[in-house]
Design an enzyme around this catalytic site. Structure first.
Site, PDB file in Angstrom:
ATOM      1  N   ASP A   1      52.450  40.920 -66.611  1.00  0.00           N
ATOM      2  CA  ASP A   1      53.863  40.794 -66.286  1.00  0.00           C
ATOM      3  C   ASP A   1      54.591  42.259 -66.930  1.00  0.00           C
ATOM      4  O   ASP A   1      54.202  42.620 -67.793  1.00  0.00           O
ATOM      5  CB  ASP A   1      54.513  39.583 -67.659  1.00  0.00           C
ATOM      6  CG  ASP A   1      56.104  39.324 -67.381  1.00  0.00           C
ATOM      7  OD1 ASP A   1      56.330  39.199 -66.406  1.00  0.00           O
ATOM      8  OD2 ASP A   1      56.673  39.912 -68.490  1.00  0.00           O
TER       9      ASP A   1
ATOM     10  N   GLU B   1      52.217  43.364 -62.134  1.00  0.00           N
ATOM     11  CA  GLU B   1      53.666  43.278 -61.718  1.00  0.00           C
ATOM     12  C   GLU B   1      54.246  44.898 -61.804  1.00  0.00           C
ATOM     13  O   GLU B   1      54.497  44.763 -63.066  1.00  0.00           O
ATOM     14  CB  GLU B   1      54.476  42.205 -62.483  1.00  0.00           C
ATOM     15  CG  GLU B   1      55.783  41.918 -61.998  1.00  0.00           C
ATOM     16  CD  GLU B   1      56.680  41.295 -62.604  1.00  0.00           C
ATOM     17  OE1 GLU B   1      57.511  40.399 -62.182  1.00  0.00           O
ATOM     18  OE2 GLU B   1      56.568  41.160 -64.162  1.00  0.00           O
TER      19      GLU B   1
END
Length: 721
Positions: free
Chosen positions: A365, A401
């Site tokens: 993330d 990401e």
């Protein structure tokens, strides 16, 4: 530092010296070793709790290399514990030691209890004198748990499936089974529920090869959510990077969650499915200046969290420390991955989940927040270099990401090997194409062929692009074709949260409708999007439930909706089973035909002397596309010829690979398109193997020179016979 002075001969220390490694609690039949990093602390205690919650404190008298440590005999697995650390209280210098606060072990392998903010705990400003003197209220503070790591993995070697053979299914542990009628009720919403055949057989039959679990590291809910009577459902608020989240355990929270998680992974592997974890190392649940002190802040606040640029004294020009957290995550704090112990914690955590929990990879993330040296993006940063050199981590699946909350953090196309990336440009381009908002098909073709503009220039392959049209964050596929606007009122933020850039289309009616024409068009569009995703070059990622029409009722930021809004409805009553069938067919074609998942870039030239081009783009009239065609913004049909005779890449033993050839048509226009099968000498006949045009059903034969009408907004896949 020394333990002190003996009072008499023959005395035995209650706390044994132990060792300063490994960090955390390490159980053996003889004793349990405790080691915690708090370099600026002046005293530390390990605090044990009995079954009645009564606390016993044991001073850790050994201190070396910034680590407080000691061993205690007679501590059994399942024992709850925490740390208290004394030291300087100078918040303006980033020092927040407070022995009144019980702290979770950063290396704890299990957590018991939940953290529920209450006025008694949060009625103060972080760093104020009232915080300094605040005693933690027992019902609100979770404890770490001593764990016995023993587990019989049997024959469970790493799977290491090639990226080109991978299909990812992004799902939530609880949401996958909370409403599943074929999962035993007491296992729904748990790791054990995921391990049941109802789930593993479904995924294998659908055609996915890997599950990507939303965060399973122990997390807590933000204070603002609790104040609104909701909770953090997605889990992007981690606090225990070695502990499976106890809320997903059917085996209790005294270490049973660890065994249950391992059993789940083993079951997935036995079904031929890899397990990837969505991990959140960029920030922690301790949030910003007014957030709770749960662990890291009470141990090494200044070292673990990044601060803003130092301020310069106007008179002396000396740089002065500024305690303000530097936040490029949008979550209040940013973990300083250049700090040696923060870096060690991240690497130790990753290795633990690979070696002890047998997971196959990670999706990071907001990876950009971790790639910084100082304040600048650095592709040679300590974390990237360390992972790339690590003999364990460099061989697992690593997905980035590749952005954060800052303007300079957008790194799509820039991550170094061996990383692959979530490709949001694929998402946006394909969404725009199918809603009729693309300016021609130039970029659409590039995305279908693997996004060479992003990955070919530095020697990477098409599989470096993880293609997706939806993810947990945003509209579901059904909502993407049913809503023009977000409807997040249930989140309690006056519909201000969530993106407004949805690239969605409601097809004439906002939300659910009884209009059969609109409903049929939506389902066809959803099928078009899924077929496009599954047949594009790169790694497809499907969001759980999209293949059967899961809806969040227009909520595009359902992070706080731990209810039927987020859970998958497994009843057939409202399921889009036609979309499921198209998805399953597309994945079967991909799996059975290496021509549809090639590991090298298409070159637009023959793979054998005198043969066809490996990839050719065709005009609907049957001729090859020209330069003018590529700039024709009115063109809404993509026609892609993929040759299988032979493939450019050899097989594993150097053998030439021969496959069927394919002709794929995508028509996003509002009107039918006249299609002509081109005259050529390589492929003479074929059949329809996937179609969203009911007038051209699967099995329809075609041959060279045929002309036919391809319905508006439809996909057609022809395979050589």
């Amino acid at each position: 530092m020394t333990p002190g002075m003996w009072s008499h001969l023959g005395q035995r220390a209650r706390v044994w010296p132990g060792r300063n490694y490994p960090l955390g609690s390490s159980w053996t039949e003889e004793s349990t070793n405790f080691a915690v990093y708090a370099p600026a602390g002046t005293q530390a205690w390990v605090c044990l709790f009995d079954e009645d919650g009564v606390e016993t404190r044991h001073a850790l008298t050994e201190f070396s290399l910034g680590i407080w440590h000691g061993a205690l005999p007679g501590v059994s697995p399942g024992t709850r514990y925490g740390y208290r650390v004394a030291g300087p209280w100078r918040p303006e210098e980033g020092l927040r030691f407070n022995p009144h606060k019980l702290l979770l072990d950063p290396y704890g392998q299990a957590v018991s209890g939940t953290f529920t903010p209450s006025p008694a705990v949060f009625g103060y400003v972080q760093g104020s004198p009232s915080e300094r003197n605040l005693e933690d209220s027992a019902p609100y503070v979770p404890r770490s748990v001593v764990v016995n790591d023993a587990f019989d993995w049997g024959d469970d070697p790493p799977m290491r499936r090639r990226w080109r053979d991978t299909v990812i299914y992004e799902m939530h542990v609880k949401g996958m089974t909370a409403l599943h009628d074929r999962v035993p009720e007491h296992l729904r919403g748990t790791y054990a529920g995921l391990a049941t055949p109802a789930v593993t057989d479904y995924l294998r039959d659908l055609g996915v090869t890997a599950v990507e679990l939303l965060p399973v590291h122990q997390f807590v809910s933000e204070t603002a959510l609790v104040a609104r009577g909701t909770s953090n459902y997605w889990g992007y608020n981690s606090i225990g990077y070695f502990a499976p989240h106890n809320g997903y355990s059917s085996s209790g929270d005294r270490g049973g969650q660890v065994t249950e998680f391992k059993q789940m992974v083993k079951a997935f592997h036995e079904a031929g499915l890899e397990v990837l974890l969505d991990v959140v190392y960029n920030h922690t649940a301790e949030a910003g200046a007014e957030g709770p002190t749960l662990s890291f802040r009470g141990l090494d606040d200044r070292g673990f969290y990044r601060r803003v640029h130092p301020t310069r004294d106007a008179l002396t020009s000396v740089l002065a420390f500024d305690d303000t957290y530097w936040d490029v995550t949008g979550c209040g704090n940013t973990v300083d991955s250049t700090n040696p112990l923060a870096l060690r914690m991240i690497l130790d955590s990753l290795r633990y989940w690979v070696t002890e929990m047998h997971v196959d990879g990670f999706r990071f993330d907001l990876m950009s927040a971790l790639t910084r040296t100082g304040y600048d993006i650095d592709m040679h940063s300590a974390l990237l270099v360390a992972i790339g050199q690590d003999p364990i981590l460099r061989h697992v699946k690593l997905v980035a990401e590749a952005w954060d909350a800052s303007m300079d953090g957008y790194l799509v196309g820039r991550m170094p090997p061996p990383w692959v990336e979530w490709n949001d440009q694929y998402r946006d381009t394909i969404r725009d194409f199918w809603r009729g908002h693309s300016s021609g098909i130039r970029t659409v073709a590039t995305r279908l062929a693997g996004s060479s503009d992003l990955y070919a220039d530095d020697g990477r392959s098409a599989y470096n692009s993880v293609n997706f049209v939806t993810a947990h964050d945003g509209f579901t596929l059904r909502d993407l074709v049913s809503y023009d606007r977000k409807h997040n009122e249930a989140n309690g933020e006056d519909n201000r949260d969530g993106t407004d850039n949805n690239r969605s289309w409601n097809h004439g009616v906002e939300g659910e409708t009884d209009d059969e024409g609109v409903a049929a068009l939506r389902r066809r569009q959803a099928a078009n999007l899924m077929a496009t995703l599954c047949l594009s070059n790169g790694v497809p990622m499907i969001t759980a439930g999209d293949e059967r029409g899961r809806t969040q009722r227009g909520n595009n930021n359902a992070y706080s909706q731990d209810n039927e809004v987020s859970w998958i409805d497994w009843s057939p009553d409202d399921a889009w089973l036609d979309v499921y069938d198209v998805t399953k067919t597309a994945l079967r074609l991909r799996r059975e035909h290496p021509a549809l998942r090639q590991r090298h870039w298409f070159e637009g030239r023959p793979a054998i002397r005198g043969g066809p081009k490996d990839l050719a783009w065709l005009h609907p009239s049957g001729r090859e596309m020209t330069g003018d065609d590529w700039h024709d913004e009115s063109l809404a049909v993509v026609a892609m010829f993929v040759s299988g005779a032979p493939l450019r890449s050899p097989g594993p033993h150097g053998e030439q690979q021969v496959d069927k050839s394919f002709l794929i048509y995508l028509n996003s226009g509002a009107r039918p398109a006249t299609i002509e099968i081109p005259e050529q000498s390589w492929v003479q006949a074929g059949e329809v193997v996937l179609s969203t045009d009911f007038k051209l059903p699967v099995g329809t034969p075609v041959k060279v020179g045929d002309r036919f009408s391809l319905g508006s907004r439809s996909v057609l896949v022809l395979r050589q016979t």
